[in-house]
Design an enzyme around this catalytic site. Sequence first.
Site, mmCIF file in Angstrom:
data_model
loop_
_atom_site.group_PDB
_atom_site.id
_atom_site.type_symbol
_atom_site.label_atom_id
_atom_site.label_comp_id
_atom_site.label_asym_id
_atom_site.label_seq_id
_atom_site.Cartn_x
_atom_site.Cartn_y
_atom_site.Cartn_z
ATOM 1 N N LYS A 202 7.856 -15.988 12.312
ATOM 2 C CA LYS A 202 8.567 -16.719 13.099
ATOM 3 C C LYS A 202 7.591 -17.169 14.168
ATOM 4 O O LYS A 202 6.684 -16.919 14.183
ATOM 5 C CB LYS A 202 9.646 -15.788 13.837
ATOM 6 C CG LYS A 202 10.550 -15.027 12.830
ATOM 7 C CD LYS A 202 11.570 -15.941 12.050
ATOM 8 C CE LYS A 202 12.412 -15.296 11.117
ATOM 9 N NZ LYS A 202 12.149 -14.515 10.079
HETATM 10 C C1 PLP Z 1 18.375 -16.324 10.546
HETATM 11 C C2 PLP Z 1 17.716 -15.035 10.526
HETATM 12 N N1 PLP Z 1 18.577 -13.926 10.934
HETATM 13 C C3 PLP Z 1 17.944 -12.485 10.819
HETATM 14 C C4 PLP Z 1 16.705 -12.370 10.234
HETATM 15 C C5 PLP Z 1 16.386 -10.819 10.162
HETATM 16 O O1 PLP Z 1 15.140 -10.647 11.164
HETATM 17 P P1 PLP Z 1 14.112 -9.582 10.729
HETATM 18 O O2 PLP Z 1 13.563 -9.822 9.359
HETATM 19 O O3 PLP Z 1 13.127 -9.449 11.855
HETATM 20 O O4 PLP Z 1 14.954 -8.348 10.405
HETATM 21 C C6 PLP Z 1 15.989 -13.409 9.683
HETATM 22 C C7 PLP Z 1 14.636 -13.148 9.287
HETATM 23 O O5 PLP Z 1 14.086 -14.113 8.795
HETATM 24 C C8 PLP Z 1 16.502 -14.762 9.766
HETATM 25 O O6 PLP Z 1 15.605 -16.115 9.530
#
Ligand code: PLP
Length: 424
Positions: A202
């Site tokens: 990210k």
């Molecule tokens: C749009 C979106 N929502 C939720 C997530 C979930 O985040 P995490 O991987 O930090 O749990 C991601 C991760 O890529 C994402 O791109």
Amino acid sequence: MSGLALFGGTPVHRQAWPQWPQSTLTCERALLTVMRSGRWSVSGLETDASPTWDQRFAEAFAHYNGVRHCVPTANGTSALMAAMQALGIGAGDEVIVPGLTWVACASAVLAINAVPVIVDIDPASLCLAPHAVEAAISPRTRAIMVVHLYNAIADLDALLPLARRHGLHLIEDCAQAHGAQWRGRHVGTLGAVGTFSMQNGKVLTSGEGGACICDDPDLAARIFRLRADGRQRVTDTVPSGYMTLEEGGQGFAQNACLSEPQAAILLSRLEDLDHENAQRARQAQRLRQLLEEIGGFAFQQTAEGTERTTLYHFPVRLEGPEFEGVAIAQVCRALSAELGCWVHPPYPPMDRFAVLAPGHSQRLLTAPRVPQPLLCAQAAHRQHVMLAHWLFLADDQAMAHVAQAFAKVKEHAHELRARQGEGQ
Ligand SMILES: Cc1ncc(COP(=O)(O)O)c(C=O)c1O
């Protein structure tokens, strides 16, 4: 122009790409301070009465977004889960999620025993299609989870009133949009709650991490407890060597706290977010112009009212007839070989993720509902190639190389069609 690098020709770009994630001196100094502090988590003991890094990041990120509260979390998935639970969403409730996004958007809903209702996207923005949302609303719907995907902001002009009209919570998943602005406000502040992921790829990252932002102090307090095993911050002064969290006794929760080293990384790297976002936006604009000159490529459209987009991945739609009948995976491989970097298709349509299949896990009480085929999500997956955001931290010459690689692959597309699957 030499032959395709995929089949042994000379690659267009041979230089290294910017590394991601990037460290800075400020970040390393902050990390060293945490490591020597004797406290590596909010669930650690009080050391010197100064605010925790978790608190400092929460304040800074809330301020950055122009909102009153931020609760850091272990990751974006736990941020979504805590947000939904704090809004009172639970067993049997339905949450509308986009048909094109990371699987966690739906699995977070399943993890709280609610039902993800997966709906199609708008073909231009690749974000939730408001008419598909409206058609999917049932008496059990409690929330709409909108994702500002890749390089765009979703159609909030339609989704905000739609949510209001039907008495639904709007949860803004901003995992891919740290710093994006719409009609004078940061995304994540327009619905009931905004959630973020700070996972490794990210644009603001601590390797793993996440956050919820909102204006409502009670909602923020519930999210705090939901991410801290039900505990809340002790309000009195705590002497050194004692716990600063105490039992809140208000329902089921889990430990999804951000660690202190992660919070220190986020706090220091937040300083660089705006100028890095601006650099990515500048280079993306340069690449758009170069690809437009070549012709046959189209780009993701962001919502009217967008004042600042962010760029997580940059989708390029292949429109030219040259690419007809060529598998998108083969185009990605060809571009990767030319550029020496990861080029990949968009997410598969959400109903194709195996982990969501009904009966796949004994833990799950519910399964997703897919009211209509995800035709636009399917088409998006077939038609786009994606460039990762850190490529856009490179210089003008690198952008020229990216454009040249697209031109070369387009010119040789007939070879890709004839030699599908070769060069893997
Ligand atoms: C749009 C979106 N929502 C939720 C997530 C979930 O985040 P995490 O991987 O930090 O749990 C991601 C991760 O890529 C994402 O791109």
